[in-house]
Write a protein that holds these residues in place. Sequence first.
Motif, PDB file in Angstrom:
ATOM      1  N   LEU A 111       0.839  -1.191   0.000  1.00 59.17           N
ATOM      2  CA  LEU A 111       0.000   0.000   0.000  1.00 59.17           C
ATOM      3  C   LEU A 111       0.875   1.243   0.000  1.00 59.17           C
ATOM      4  CD1 LEU A 111      -2.772  -0.946   2.593  1.00 59.17           C
ATOM      5  CD2 LEU A 111      -2.701  -1.364   0.131  1.00 59.17           C
ATOM      6  N   GLY A 146      -7.599  -1.815  -0.216  1.00 58.27           N
ATOM      7  CA  GLY A 146      -6.592  -1.206   0.656  1.00 58.27           C
ATOM      8  C   GLY A 146      -6.943   0.255   0.861  1.00 58.27           C
ATOM      9  N   ARG A 196      -9.851  -6.699  -1.300  1.00 63.74           N
ATOM     10  CA  ARG A 196     -10.128  -5.332  -0.845  1.00 63.74           C
ATOM     11  C   ARG A 196      -9.171  -4.360  -1.543  1.00 63.74           C
ATOM     12  NH1 ARG A 196     -13.844  -7.887   1.172  1.00 63.74           N
ATOM     13  NH2 ARG A 196     -14.788  -7.477   3.194  1.00 63.74           N
ATOM     14  N   ASN A 229      -7.919 -10.638   0.492  1.00 65.55           N
ATOM     15  CA  ASN A 229      -9.315 -10.462   0.907  1.00 65.55           C
ATOM     16  C   ASN A 229     -10.142  -9.695  -0.111  1.00 65.55           C
ATOM     17  OD1 ASN A 229      -8.885 -11.824   3.354  1.00 65.55           O
ATOM     18  ND2 ASN A 229      -8.143  -9.965   4.334  1.00 65.55           N
ATOM     19  N   ALA A 251      -4.860  -7.143   1.838  1.00 66.38           N
ATOM     20  CA  ALA A 251      -5.943  -6.537   1.065  1.00 66.38           C
ATOM     21  C   ALA A 251      -6.215  -7.342  -0.204  1.00 66.38           C
ATOM     22  CB  ALA A 251      -5.593  -5.086   0.715  1.00 66.38           C
ATOM     23  N   ASP A 252      -5.157  -7.725  -0.910  1.00 63.17           N
ATOM     24  CA  ASP A 252      -5.322  -8.493  -2.144  1.00 63.17           C
ATOM     25  C   ASP A 252      -5.964  -9.856  -1.857  1.00 63.17           C
ATOM     26  OD1 ASP A 252      -4.532  -8.731  -5.118  1.00 63.17           O
ATOM     27  OD2 ASP A 252      -3.780 -10.598  -4.224  1.00 63.17           O
ATOM     28  N   PHE A 259     -13.898   1.517   2.200  1.00 59.48           N
ATOM     29  CA  PHE A 259     -14.545   0.329   2.754  1.00 59.48           C
ATOM     30  C   PHE A 259     -15.779   0.079   1.942  1.00 59.48           C
ATOM     31  CE2 PHE A 259     -11.987   2.008   6.129  1.00 59.48           C
ATOM     32  CZ  PHE A 259     -11.388   0.892   6.672  1.00 59.48           C
ATOM     33  N   ALA A 296       0.372  -5.388   4.325  1.00 60.53           N
ATOM     34  CA  ALA A 296      -0.982  -4.830   4.255  1.00 60.53           C
ATOM     35  C   ALA A 296      -1.551  -4.992   2.845  1.00 60.53           C
ATOM     36  CB  ALA A 296      -0.964  -3.362   4.671  1.00 60.53           C
ATOM     37  N   GLY A 297      -0.724  -4.771   1.832  1.00 59.26           N
ATOM     38  CA  GLY A 297      -1.169  -4.971   0.457  1.00 59.26           C
ATOM     39  C   GLY A 297      -1.517  -6.420   0.163  1.00 59.26           C
TER      40      GLY A 297
END
Length: 168
Positions: free
Chosen positions: A137, A164, A162, A160, A157-158, A168, A153-154
């Motif tokens: 991210l 990032g 999402r 899930n 997110a990937d 939301f 974190a990236g």
Amino acid sequence: MAAPDSSCEVAHGNAAPKTAERTLVAVFASPVARFLLTYARDLGYRPMLFEPDPMRELPTGVKVFFSAPDVDANADIVVTDHHRPELGSVLRDVLAGPSRWIGVLGNPRHPGPHVDALTALGVPAADIARVHRPVGLNIGSRTPAEIAIATLAGLIADRNARPGGFTF
């Protein structure tokens, strides 16, 4: 009364998180790799290091491979040094496996050297396109620890599905 949010239950320690067997392979022993592997364990990953040069200083407490490890489709692979001369051959080897995600750290304002290195080795364009760059991210990370956090974190997110950031 609404049913409890499962995420809140996990955050408060009232429920175990649902996790699949996950593997994080850091490629090349580097300061970023050291933080990636440490934090990955806390996030439920099975951390591994792929360092093709046995003469390099290696971290302790993590499984080290001197050739591409045999991983499954739950593995995320992060190349932590895009200046190494073995970049192309290492990426070619990991691209031959079924890993879920492969990325190379580097400044997005500069062309990724992995493209030319893989092309020179005859790797098909479709395989080269599997390599993500930049990774993580965009949090303005500068230090190895910050780069590791942004990268993980990236990946989360990937995994899930999402975007990032704060959407939301």
